[in-house]
Design an enzyme around this catalytic site. Structure first.
Site, PDB file in Angstrom:
ATOM      1  N   CYS A   1       0.805  -1.226   0.000  1.00 49.26           N
ATOM      2  CA  CYS A   1       0.000   0.000   0.000  1.00 49.26           C
ATOM      3  C   CYS A   1       0.837   1.274   0.000  1.00 49.26           C
ATOM      4  O   CYS A   1       0.295   2.366  -0.159  1.00 49.26           O
ATOM      5  CB  CYS A   1      -0.941   0.012   1.195  1.00 49.26           C
ATOM      6  SG  CYS A   1      -2.082  -1.392   1.206  1.00 49.26           S
TER       7      CYS A   1
ATOM      8  N   HIS B   1      -9.213   3.220  -1.942  1.00 50.07           N
ATOM      9  CA  HIS B   1      -7.815   2.824  -1.758  1.00 50.07           C
ATOM     10  C   HIS B   1      -7.319   1.943  -2.907  1.00 50.07           C
ATOM     11  O   HIS B   1      -7.274   0.724  -2.787  1.00 50.07           O
ATOM     12  CB  HIS B   1      -7.657   2.101  -0.422  1.00 50.07           C
ATOM     13  CG  HIS B   1      -6.301   1.541  -0.168  1.00 50.07           C
ATOM     14  ND1 HIS B   1      -5.138   2.183  -0.548  1.00 50.07           N
ATOM     15  CD2 HIS B   1      -5.911   0.384   0.442  1.00 50.07           C
ATOM     16  CE1 HIS B   1      -4.091   1.446  -0.181  1.00 50.07           C
ATOM     17  NE2 HIS B   1      -4.536   0.364   0.406  1.00 50.07           N
TER      18      HIS B   1
ATOM     19  N   CYS C   1       0.300   2.548   6.496  1.00 52.22           N
ATOM     20  CA  CYS C   1       0.624   1.166   6.865  1.00 52.22           C
ATOM     21  C   CYS C   1       0.586   0.324   5.593  1.00 52.22           C
ATOM     22  O   CYS C   1      -0.018   0.711   4.600  1.00 52.22           O
ATOM     23  CB  CYS C   1      -0.379   0.632   7.883  1.00 52.22           C
ATOM     24  SG  CYS C   1      -2.078   0.550   7.251  1.00 52.22           S
TER      25      CYS C   1
END
Length: 424
Positions: free
Chosen positions: A86, A380, A410
């Site tokens: 990510c 996302h 994160c």
């Protein structure tokens, strides 16, 4: 020499399987890079390198950066793809900043894209071996022979899972475990998710979020124009969120589809430049990269707690403390993850036992964190989120006349990232 961020752009973020279902990550990346370059006022000939991130790679075009670059930039511009879960776009941005700061480039475009509508589906190991063996056969019999041992179960497609290879635990299961271990209640998670949607809806209605978006004209007829993120729930409420069932622990869990980020398609890009040259040319940077930090934890532990470890390092490298931070953008993979990290940052015992510090790191007032919502509402796309966070915070820092901002993310594998950005 410091790196200036002179422009940025992103596509709308769309829930997977919706308006961008027929577009690849390359298609999305082209739009973001093209628009970011146009916003910078620089010509493509000025670009020294393209660094671009993605997580779920298309096996037919594994170097997404080069494919995007060939379509948008002069053919002589080198391009490299990066992947750090990510934080892939953050990796691209820091790689670009390093190129500039060591003098290997003056202008770098960095960012990332993801199409979770078009996830590559693989086959079983048995079928894969048979297909390879059959491809080597010279006669019909030799090509058919490898399939004699194939059973119906071998024909079932293998879909990718968002799980840790080292533990087998999915990110959602990790978030659920963090919620239990850190005492994060369902009510608090739902309240954070509701806040995210409400603030994102407000940021869209008043045009602040729309300012960072390049409208997408969807092929093949280009009559469909997407101008905003489609995952923001303007009609949600505390009651609706409370009515959703837990996903990862149906009996005793608290993580739901409502307090987690959705699977999303989208792309982002920022234009990085040698700060001295940007100023000399009369450009007005959106902001400057002051410092950053990467950390890693045991994936079997607090998988998504990386920001609580990375943030103090980035602040130290910037010569700042959390009291200096005027705005903060924390990636919202799950409300449980956000609240766990904020809890750790405000904890003296965490600082003493985990960071070797005598005082809690702290965090800005909640009113200055994710002030236009976050990934739970906006979406996302794994490879693109880091670029979106960077643009969102810098644009809002300008509106509020804030000097220092902090970005944290994160990532799978127990990874954590933090970056301090500033305005001058």
């Amino acid at each position: 020499m410091k790196t200036a961020i002179v422009a940025g752009s992103r596509t709308p973020f769309a829930r997977s399987g919706s308006v961008f279902a027929d577009l690849s990550a390359i298609d999305l990346g082209k739009s973001a890079v093209r628009d970011a370059l146009a916003r910078s006022g620089l010509s493509g000939d000025r670009v020294d390198h393209l660094v671009y991130g993605t997580v779920v790679h298309d096996t037919r075009s594994p170097n997404i950066a080069r494919e995007v670059g060939l379509a948008v930039l002069p053919k002589h511009v080198p391009a490299v793809s990066v992947s750090r879960a990510c934080t892939s776009a953050n990796q691209a941005i820091t790689d670009g900043a390093e190129m500039i700061e060591v003098g290997h480039a003056d202008v770098v475009i960095a960012g990332g894209a993801e199409s979770l509508s078009r996830i590559p589906i693989t086959v079983s190991e048995s079928l894969a071996k048979s297909l390879v063996a059959a491809s080597k056969g010279k006669t019909v019999g030799q090509r058919l022979a490898p399939f004699r041992t194939i059973r119906p179960k071998d024909l079932v497609p293998v879909a990718p899972a968002i799980a840790e290879p080292s533990t087998g635990e999915t990110m959602g299961q990790s978030a659920e475990r963090m919620a239990k271990e850190n005492g994060i209640s369902r009510d608090d998670q739902d309240a954070w998710a509701l806040r995210s949607h409400q603030l994102a809806a407000a940021g869209t209605a008043d045009g602040r979020l729309l300012a960072e978006i390049a409208p997408m004209y969807v092929p093949p007829d280009y009559t469909t124009v997407v101008t905003s993120d489609n995952g923001i729930r303007t009609d949600t409420s505390a009651e609706r969120l409370a009515g959703l069932r837990p996903v990862f622990d149906r009996a005793h869990g608290s993580v739901t589809a409502g307090n987690a980020s959705p699977l999303t398609d989208g792309a982002s890009a920022v234009v990085l430049m040698n700060g001295e040259k940007a100023v000399a040319e009369g450009l007005a940077p959106l902001g400057w990269i002051r410092s950053w930090a990467w950390t890693a934890l045991d994936p079997a532990g607090q998988l998504l707690q990386g920001p609580a470890y990375a943030a103090p390092i980035a602040l130290d490298r910037a010569g700042l403390s959390m009291k200096d931070i005027g705005l903060m953008e924390m990636h919202e993979a799950f409300a449980a993850q956000v609240l766990s990290n904020l809890q750790a940052l405000s904890s003296r015992s965490f600082a003493e036992s985990e960071l070797g510090r005598t005082d809690a790191v702290g965090h800005p007032d909640v009113e200055r964190i994710n002030v236009m919502g976050g990934s739970i509402s906006i979406g996302h796309p794994f490879g693109a989120t880091g670029g979106r966070l960077t643009m969102t915070i810098l644009n809002e820092m300008a509106r509020r006349d804030v000097q220092f901002g902090l970005i944290t993310v994160c990532a799978a594998g127990g990874l954590g990232f933090a970056m301090v950005v500033e305005r001058r």
